[in-house]
Design a protein around this motif. Structure first.
Motif, PDB file in Angstrom:
ATOM      1  N   THR A  42       0.904  -1.145  -0.039  1.00  0.00           N
ATOM      2  CA  THR A  42       0.169  -0.049   0.133  1.00  0.00           C
ATOM      3  C   THR A  42       0.953   1.310  -0.244  1.00  0.00           C
ATOM      4  O   THR A  42       1.719   1.350   0.865  1.00  0.00           O
ATOM      5  CB  THR A  42      -0.705  -0.035   1.228  1.00  0.00           C
ATOM      6  OG1 THR A  42      -1.614  -1.123   1.340  1.00  0.00           O
ATOM      7  CG2 THR A  42      -2.009   1.145   1.215  1.00  0.00           C
ATOM      8  N   ARG A  43       0.941   2.080  -0.959  1.00  0.00           N
ATOM      9  CA  ARG A  43       1.683   2.956  -1.206  1.00  0.00           C
ATOM     10  C   ARG A  43       1.117   4.576  -1.145  1.00  0.00           C
ATOM     11  O   ARG A  43      -0.060   4.633  -1.739  1.00  0.00           O
ATOM     12  CB  ARG A  43       2.492   3.053  -2.395  1.00  0.00           C
ATOM     13  CG  ARG A  43       3.603   3.789  -2.927  1.00  0.00           C
ATOM     14  CD  ARG A  43       4.725   3.173  -3.998  1.00  0.00           C
ATOM     15  NE  ARG A  43       5.235   2.019  -3.592  1.00  0.00           N
ATOM     16  CZ  ARG A  43       5.698   1.212  -4.202  1.00  0.00           C
ATOM     17  NH1 ARG A  43       5.580   1.154  -5.585  1.00  0.00           N
ATOM     18  NH2 ARG A  43       6.358   0.176  -3.787  1.00  0.00           N
ATOM     19  N   GLY A  44       1.690   5.637  -0.820  1.00  0.00           N
ATOM     20  CA  GLY A  44       1.252   7.069  -0.882  1.00  0.00           C
ATOM     21  C   GLY A  44       2.207   7.744  -1.566  1.00  0.00           C
ATOM     22  O   GLY A  44       3.311   7.304  -1.991  1.00  0.00           O
ATOM     23  N   TYR A  45       1.683   8.829  -2.454  1.00  0.00           N
ATOM     24  CA  TYR A  45       2.350   9.629  -3.450  1.00  0.00           C
ATOM     25  C   TYR A  45       1.937  11.008  -2.904  1.00  0.00           C
ATOM     26  O   TYR A  45       1.029  11.453  -2.788  1.00  0.00           O
ATOM     27  CB  TYR A  45       1.883   9.452  -4.749  1.00  0.00           C
ATOM     28  CG  TYR A  45       2.230   8.087  -5.053  1.00  0.00           C
ATOM     29  CD1 TYR A  45       3.314   7.905  -5.958  1.00  0.00           C
ATOM     30  CD2 TYR A  45       1.157   6.947  -5.050  1.00  0.00           C
ATOM     31  CE1 TYR A  45       3.513   6.673  -6.350  1.00  0.00           C
ATOM     32  CE2 TYR A  45       1.551   5.871  -5.524  1.00  0.00           C
ATOM     33  CZ  TYR A  45       2.598   5.745  -6.047  1.00  0.00           C
ATOM     34  OH  TYR A  45       2.633   4.305  -6.464  1.00  0.00           O
ATOM     35  N   LEU A  46       3.069  11.954  -2.682  1.00  0.00           N
ATOM     36  CA  LEU A  46       2.818  13.492  -2.357  1.00  0.00           C
ATOM     37  C   LEU A  46       3.048  14.080  -3.574  1.00  0.00           C
ATOM     38  O   LEU A  46       4.303  14.018  -4.209  1.00  0.00           O
ATOM     39  CB  LEU A  46       3.691  13.887  -1.257  1.00  0.00           C
ATOM     40  CG  LEU A  46       4.052  15.104  -0.861  1.00  0.00           C
ATOM     41  CD1 LEU A  46       2.228  15.741  -0.604  1.00  0.00           C
ATOM     42  CD2 LEU A  46       4.637  15.746   0.232  1.00  0.00           C
ATOM     43  N   LEU A  47       2.102  14.953  -4.076  1.00  0.00           N
ATOM     44  CA  LEU A  47       2.267  15.873  -5.241  1.00  0.00           C
ATOM     45  C   LEU A  47       2.034  17.400  -4.654  1.00  0.00           C
ATOM     46  O   LEU A  47       1.419  17.422  -3.804  1.00  0.00           O
ATOM     47  CB  LEU A  47       1.178  15.522  -6.429  1.00  0.00           C
ATOM     48  CG  LEU A  47       1.439  14.100  -6.938  1.00  0.00           C
ATOM     49  CD1 LEU A  47       0.345  13.291  -6.293  1.00  0.00           C
ATOM     50  CD2 LEU A  47       1.258  14.011  -8.396  1.00  0.00           C
ATOM     51  N   LYS A  48       2.739  18.157  -5.186  1.00  0.00           N
ATOM     52  CA  LYS A  48       2.453  19.475  -5.098  1.00  0.00           C
ATOM     53  C   LYS A  48       1.937  20.333  -5.954  1.00  0.00           C
ATOM     54  O   LYS A  48       2.372  20.252  -7.319  1.00  0.00           O
ATOM     55  CB  LYS A  48       4.059  20.215  -4.707  1.00  0.00           C
ATOM     56  CG  LYS A  48       4.423  19.471  -3.429  1.00  0.00           C
ATOM     57  CD  LYS A  48       5.834  20.114  -2.809  1.00  0.00           C
ATOM     58  CE  LYS A  48       6.044  19.432  -1.392  1.00  0.00           C
ATOM     59  NZ  LYS A  48       7.386  20.181  -1.139  1.00  0.00           N
ATOM     60  N   ASP A  49       0.999  21.587  -5.843  1.00  0.00           N
ATOM     61  CA  ASP A  49       0.394  22.261  -6.755  1.00  0.00           C
ATOM     62  C   ASP A  49      -0.230  21.684  -7.817  1.00  0.00           C
ATOM     63  O   ASP A  49       0.018  21.586  -9.194  1.00  0.00           O
ATOM     64  CB  ASP A  49       1.672  23.192  -7.560  1.00  0.00           C
ATOM     65  CG  ASP A  49       2.526  23.771  -6.355  1.00  0.00           C
ATOM     66  OD1 ASP A  49       1.673  24.462  -5.357  1.00  0.00           O
ATOM     67  OD2 ASP A  49       3.515  24.264  -6.660  1.00  0.00           O
ATOM     68  N   VAL A  50      -1.476  20.958  -7.678  1.00  0.00           N
ATOM     69  CA  VAL A  50      -2.123  20.078  -8.463  1.00  0.00           C
ATOM     70  C   VAL A  50      -3.387  20.854  -8.649  1.00  0.00           C
ATOM     71  O   VAL A  50      -4.098  21.409  -7.801  1.00  0.00           O
ATOM     72  CB  VAL A  50      -2.398  18.770  -7.955  1.00  0.00           C
ATOM     73  CG1 VAL A  50      -3.204  17.825  -8.637  1.00  0.00           C
ATOM     74  CG2 VAL A  50      -1.103  18.092  -7.485  1.00  0.00           C
ATOM     75  N   TRP A  51      -3.930  20.768  -9.783  1.00  0.00           N
ATOM     76  CA  TRP A  51      -5.306  21.198  -9.956  1.00  0.00           C
ATOM     77  C   TRP A  51      -6.326  20.186 -10.322  1.00  0.00           C
ATOM     78  O   TRP A  51      -5.922  19.066 -10.839  1.00  0.00           O
ATOM     79  CB  TRP A  51      -5.327  21.992 -11.530  1.00  0.00           C
ATOM     80  CG  TRP A  51      -4.431  23.436 -11.622  1.00  0.00           C
ATOM     81  CD1 TRP A  51      -3.182  23.539 -11.996  1.00  0.00           C
ATOM     82  CD2 TRP A  51      -4.690  24.578 -10.990  1.00  0.00           C
ATOM     83  NE1 TRP A  51      -2.815  24.851 -11.756  1.00  0.00           N
ATOM     84  CE2 TRP A  51      -3.843  25.553 -11.306  1.00  0.00           C
ATOM     85  CE3 TRP A  51      -6.149  25.147 -10.628  1.00  0.00           C
ATOM     86  CZ2 TRP A  51      -3.976  26.719 -10.866  1.00  0.00           C
ATOM     87  CZ3 TRP A  51      -6.310  26.541 -10.417  1.00  0.00           C
ATOM     88  CH2 TRP A  51      -5.112  27.331 -10.383  1.00  0.00           C
ATOM     89  N   LEU A  52      -7.461  20.441  -9.700  1.00  0.00           N
ATOM     90  CA  LEU A  52      -8.568  19.331 -10.062  1.00  0.00           C
ATOM     91  C   LEU A  52      -9.695  20.187 -10.605  1.00  0.00           C
ATOM     92  O   LEU A  52     -10.092  21.334 -10.241  1.00  0.00           O
ATOM     93  CB  LEU A  52      -9.087  19.106  -8.654  1.00  0.00           C
ATOM     94  CG  LEU A  52     -10.596  18.254  -8.580  1.00  0.00           C
ATOM     95  CD1 LEU A  52     -10.484  16.907  -9.198  1.00  0.00           C
ATOM     96  CD2 LEU A  52     -11.104  18.167  -7.258  1.00  0.00           C
ATOM     97  N   VAL A  53      -9.862  19.801 -11.916  1.00  0.00           N
ATOM     98  CA  VAL A  53     -10.733  20.602 -12.781  1.00  0.00           C
ATOM     99  C   VAL A  53     -11.832  19.413 -13.359  1.00  0.00           C
ATOM    100  O   VAL A  53     -11.381  18.271 -13.725  1.00  0.00           O
ATOM    101  CB  VAL A  53     -10.110  21.050 -13.802  1.00  0.00           C
ATOM    102  CG1 VAL A  53     -10.956  21.716 -14.912  1.00  0.00           C
ATOM    103  CG2 VAL A  53      -8.963  22.187 -13.422  1.00  0.00           C
ATOM    104  N   ASP A  54     -13.034  19.743 -12.973  1.00  0.00           N
ATOM    105  CA  ASP A  54     -13.968  18.733 -13.743  1.00  0.00           C
ATOM    106  C   ASP A  54     -13.939  17.240 -13.483  1.00  0.00           C
ATOM    107  O   ASP A  54     -14.143  16.431 -14.200  1.00  0.00           O
ATOM    108  CB  ASP A  54     -14.183  18.933 -15.246  1.00  0.00           C
ATOM    109  CG  ASP A  54     -15.515  18.644 -15.665  1.00  0.00           C
ATOM    110  OD1 ASP A  54     -16.649  18.499 -14.887  1.00  0.00           O
ATOM    111  OD2 ASP A  54     -15.749  18.241 -16.863  1.00  0.00           O
ATOM    112  N   GLY A  55     -13.379  16.944 -11.976  1.00  0.00           N
ATOM    113  CA  GLY A  55     -13.273  15.453 -11.781  1.00  0.00           C
ATOM    114  C   GLY A  55     -12.049  14.839 -12.228  1.00  0.00           C
ATOM    115  O   GLY A  55     -11.715  13.596 -12.148  1.00  0.00           O
ATOM    116  N   ALA A  56     -11.143  15.699 -12.742  1.00  0.00           N
ATOM    117  CA  ALA A  56      -9.778  15.220 -13.142  1.00  0.00           C
ATOM    118  C   ALA A  56      -8.671  15.826 -12.492  1.00  0.00           C
ATOM    119  O   ALA A  56      -8.807  17.236 -12.337  1.00  0.00           O
ATOM    120  CB  ALA A  56      -9.535  15.092 -14.631  1.00  0.00           C
ATOM    121  N   LEU A  57      -7.544  15.307 -12.296  1.00  0.00           N
ATOM    122  CA  LEU A  57      -6.267  16.121 -11.650  1.00  0.00           C
ATOM    123  C   LEU A  57      -5.297  16.321 -12.825  1.00  0.00           C
ATOM    124  O   LEU A  57      -5.032  15.553 -13.687  1.00  0.00           O
ATOM    125  CB  LEU A  57      -5.600  15.081 -10.602  1.00  0.00           C
ATOM    126  CG  LEU A  57      -6.503  14.789  -9.238  1.00  0.00           C
ATOM    127  CD1 LEU A  57      -5.597  13.658  -8.616  1.00  0.00           C
ATOM    128  CD2 LEU A  57      -6.779  15.710  -8.634  1.00  0.00           C
TER     129      LEU A  57
END
Length: 375
Positions: A100-115
């Motif tokens: 089970t793995r985690g991922y940290l991302l920075k400065d991400v847009w969520l637009v209309d249900g998509a990243l």
């Protein structure tokens, strides 16, 4: 407003009037390039293992001779690495359950249900519209996405896969889902289950995340087993329960068509001869469903999402008996019962017009196989 927040105003979301062309840039790049889109997890600033990988060996399913010979169609992706379900049902398959793995991302847009981040993307809902919104009104310092595209499509997947991941999301930030608002829930029983499970997500379709955590949580390792069983315990805490023979969950004509023509006949037979309870999830509310399923030794019905109501609260040593249409054999529940120390059994029907029928005597004899194992 671009996004709808959760049921509670306490969710720490900063309102931010902003504009983004992230979705349009992505679509333009996709049209101009022949390369495959880059998955957003590939551009993570950090990744880590939440739970380790492990190796498991599958037990055999319980079934009568001649059942697999009736199978004329199956979902191949449910039998990896095999095409026909026979090997999967015979057991003895050694499988590497990933971490089970985690991922940290920075400065991400969520637009209309998509990243979106740079040239990478990741769909959480059904693919966005041709002209997605460009106004984003919510900004979060740190959030964690627990929903998936499959969970936003199928009720059973949402309850068996997305909901266990919610516990991981709570440890990492504001838990976020792109599922519709409380006024227009994705599935009719969503809100009742969320209430009993103590889930209070932020519901967003568009947002800007300064930090965002995503997960790989598809492997049936012990960590996922523990989280799923904890969900079952939360549900059981709401109802009194004692062991009883079993529950028959009616499917009727809901979902993808799998019409068992003698469904009611089988259900009534098991009620009269074995003391099974009959549940119609389409007509019952969640408290009534959970109360009826709690304590069941056997969960039986046409293979499909409605079985999840009983599987949620099925204890170790219990049994799932799937009534399989011959042209659409699916093994999804076997992977869950293998993980949760339960039995998986099945009876394959015979074609009958645009549906199928199941031999009641074969159901009885398959139940006897399970009872023999319990002795």
């Amino acid at each position: 407003m671009a996004g709808d927040l959760s049921q509670h105003d306490a969710v720490p979301v900063t309102r931010h009037a902003g504009w983004t062309l992230a979705a349009y840039r992505y679509m333009a790049r996709k049209r101009l390039s022949q390369a495959q889109p880059l998955d957003i997890k590939a551009v993570a600033a950090k990744r880590w293992d939440i739970a380790p990988a492990e190796t498991t060996v599958s037990p055999p399913a319980l079934f009568l001779p001649g059942q697999l010979e009736r199978v004329t169609g199956w979902e191949g992706k449910r039998f990896y690495p095999y095409v026909h379900p026979a090997k999967t049902m015979q057991g003895g398959i050694e499988t590497e359950q990933g971490p089970t793995r985690g991922y940290l991302l920075k400065d991400v847009w969520l637009v209309d249900g998509a990243l979106y981040k740079g040239r990478a993307s990741h769909w959480l809902s059904l693919k966005p519209s041709t002209f997605p919104t460009i106004r984003v009104e919510h900004e979060l310092d740190r959030a964690a996405i627990y929903c998936t595209q499959n969970g936003n499509t199928w009720f059973g997947t949402w309850l068996m896969e997305d909901c266990p991941t919610y516990a991981l999301a709570c440890d990492e930030g504001v838990p976020v889902t792109t599922a519709p608002s409380t006024r227009y829930p994705l599935f009719t029983q969503t809100l009742a289950y969320e209430h009993w499970l103590g889930m209070q997500p932020a519901r967003l379709r568009s947002a800007f995340f300064r930090e965002l955590v995503l997960f790989d949580d598809q492997s049936n390792n012990r960590n996922r087993h523990a989280r799923y069983r904890a969900m079952g315990d939360k549900l059981l805490a709401h109802v009194p329960h004692t062991p009883h023979p079993g529950v028959f969950l009616l499917r009727g004509g809901d979902g993808e068509r799998r019409m068992l023509r003698n469904e009611l006949e089988i259900a009534e037979h098991l009620r009269a001869t074995r003391g099974f309870r009959i549940v119609n999830p389409l007509q019952w509310d969640v408290p009534s469903i959970v109360a009826a399923c709690a304590g069941a030794q056997v969960v039986i019905g046409v293979e499909g999402s409605q079985l999840v109501h009983g599987v949620n609260v099925l204890q170790a040593g219990g049994c799932v008996l799937a009534l399989q249409p011959p042209n659409r054999f699916v093994s999804y529940y076997k992977y869950l019962t293998d993980r949760d120390h339960q039995y998986f059994s099945f009876v394959v029907g015979t074609p009958d017009g645009d549906g199928f029928t199941i031999d009641i005597d074969e159901v009885e004899r398959t139940l006897d196989l399970y009872q023999a194992r319990r002795v």
